[in-house]
Design a protein around this motif. Structure first.
Motif, PDB file in Angstrom:
ATOM      1  N   ILE A   1       0.829  -1.203   0.000  1.00  0.00           N
ATOM      2  CA  ILE A   1       0.000   0.000   0.000  1.00  0.00           C
ATOM      3  C   ILE A   1       0.862   1.251   0.000  1.00  0.00           C
ATOM      4  N   VAL A   2       2.012   1.209   0.654  1.00  0.00           N
ATOM      5  CA  VAL A   2       2.939   2.346   0.582  1.00  0.00           C
ATOM      6  C   VAL A   2       3.384   2.580  -0.861  1.00  0.00           C
ATOM      7  N   LEU A   3       3.774   1.515  -1.543  1.00  0.00           N
ATOM      8  CA  LEU A   3       4.181   1.638  -2.946  1.00  0.00           C
ATOM      9  C   LEU A   3       3.032   2.162  -3.812  1.00  0.00           C
TER      10      LEU A   3
ATOM     11  N   VAL B   1       2.517   5.936  -3.222  1.00  0.00           N
ATOM     12  CA  VAL B   1       3.526   6.760  -3.888  1.00  0.00           C
ATOM     13  C   VAL B   1       3.197   6.911  -5.373  1.00  0.00           C
ATOM     14  N   LEU B   2       2.822   5.815  -6.011  1.00  0.00           N
ATOM     15  CA  LEU B   2       2.522   5.845  -7.437  1.00  0.00           C
ATOM     16  C   LEU B   2       1.243   6.640  -7.729  1.00  0.00           C
TER      17      LEU B   2
ATOM     18  N   LEU C   1       1.534   4.994 -14.182  1.00  0.00           N
ATOM     19  CA  LEU C   1       1.746   5.029 -12.733  1.00  0.00           C
ATOM     20  C   LEU C   1       0.619   4.319 -11.990  1.00  0.00           C
ATOM     21  N   MET C   2      -0.609   4.574 -12.414  1.00  0.00           N
ATOM     22  CA  MET C   2      -1.738   3.941 -11.738  1.00  0.00           C
ATOM     23  C   MET C   2      -1.769   2.428 -11.974  1.00  0.00           C
ATOM     24  N   ALA C   3      -1.499   2.003 -13.211  1.00  0.00           N
ATOM     25  CA  ALA C   3      -1.493   0.563 -13.508  1.00  0.00           C
ATOM     26  C   ALA C   3      -0.404  -0.146 -12.722  1.00  0.00           C
TER      27      ALA C   3
ATOM     28  N   MET D   1      -7.666   7.713   0.936  1.00  0.00           N
ATOM     29  CA  MET D   1      -8.142   6.409   1.391  1.00  0.00           C
ATOM     30  C   MET D   1      -6.982   5.488   1.734  1.00  0.00           C
ATOM     31  N   LEU D   2      -5.949   5.507   0.906  1.00  0.00           N
ATOM     32  CA  LEU D   2      -4.787   4.661   1.165  1.00  0.00           C
ATOM     33  C   LEU D   2      -4.063   5.095   2.432  1.00  0.00           C
TER      34      LEU D   2
END
Length: 239
Positions: free
Chosen positions: A100-102, A105-106, A132-134, A214-215
């Protein structure tokens, strides 16, 4: 009566709610990408494979470059997720936390580009956001696959819907897992609905900030649970 193990308790109290939240995120980001980035998905790669085939067949107004970009970035993110699993495979909580951290960031990187290019008139900027989202959603999918929580893939609901209907009482089944399966379906629907409303009214950038928020909340919940638990609490449940 046998007491439930700590792993089962953490699974029910933390892991499953986190996966519900990530399912909402999936609906949000795919609504954003489809409506705002040129008919492409960043989480559901099945759709991109279909779009790519249609585009190569010459179907009008069907993109080729966007699904290719998403598929390539997704493969890269899946590799990163695989490395995270290899490093922290024995601790479900840490695997989730790192993933979730990664992803955060993306997503933040994508949001910065989307806000800088307010209407994403540049195709290069739109492709960067897609990539980036993918990549971030691939990390999420890889770790969720590793956790293997039944009916909570956060992305693919075809089998969940099939199971919910095929196992229902009218179909002659036991009617089991209706709440769990229904929650998964509703979470994806809710994310897509909210994402669609945001894109129509505010463009691509604001809903990505909502995803990031949310993340952050999910990370807060996970971090708190990790601080208050032992490694053994995060073992895969046996019941």
């Amino acid at each position: 009566m046998t007491e439930p193990s700590a792993g089962v308790d953490m699974h029910r109290r933390v892991v499953v709610p986190v996966l519900v939240a990530l399912t909402v995120v999936t609906g949000l980001v795919d609504a954003v990408s489809f409506l705002g980035l040129g008919q492409v998905f960043v989480a559901v790669m099945t759709g991109n494979v279909v779009f790519l085939g249609l585009g190569l067949a010459g179907a009008p107004d069907t993109p080729v470059l966007e699904p290719l970009c998403a598929l390539a970035a997704f493969a890269l993110g899946a590799a990163g997720g695989g490395r995270a699993i290899t490093r922290w495979a024995g601790h479900r909580g840490r695997v989730l936390l790192v993933a979730i951290v990664l992803e955060l960031v993306l997503v933040l990187g994508a949001a910065v580009i989307a806000l800088a290019e307010l209407h994403l008139t540049s195709r290069a900027a739109a492709l960067a956001v897609v990539g980036l989202m993918a990549c971030g959603l691939a990390v999420q999918n890889t770790v969720v696959r590793h956790l293997a929580v039944r009916d909570f893939t956060t992305t693919l609901l075809t089998l969940t819907l099939t199971g919910m209907v095929a196992d229902s009482h009218p179909a002659g089944g036991s009617g089991g897992h209706v709440l769990r399966r229904g929650t998964s379906v509703l979470a994806l629907f809710a994310g897509a609905l909210v994402g669609g409303l945001f894109v129509v009214r505010a463009g691509v950038g604001p809903p990505l900030l909502l995803v990031a928020a949310m993340l952050v909340v999910v990370l807060g919940v996970l971090g708190r649970s990790l601080r208050r638990s032992a490694a053994a609490d995060w073992e895969a449940p046996t019941v």
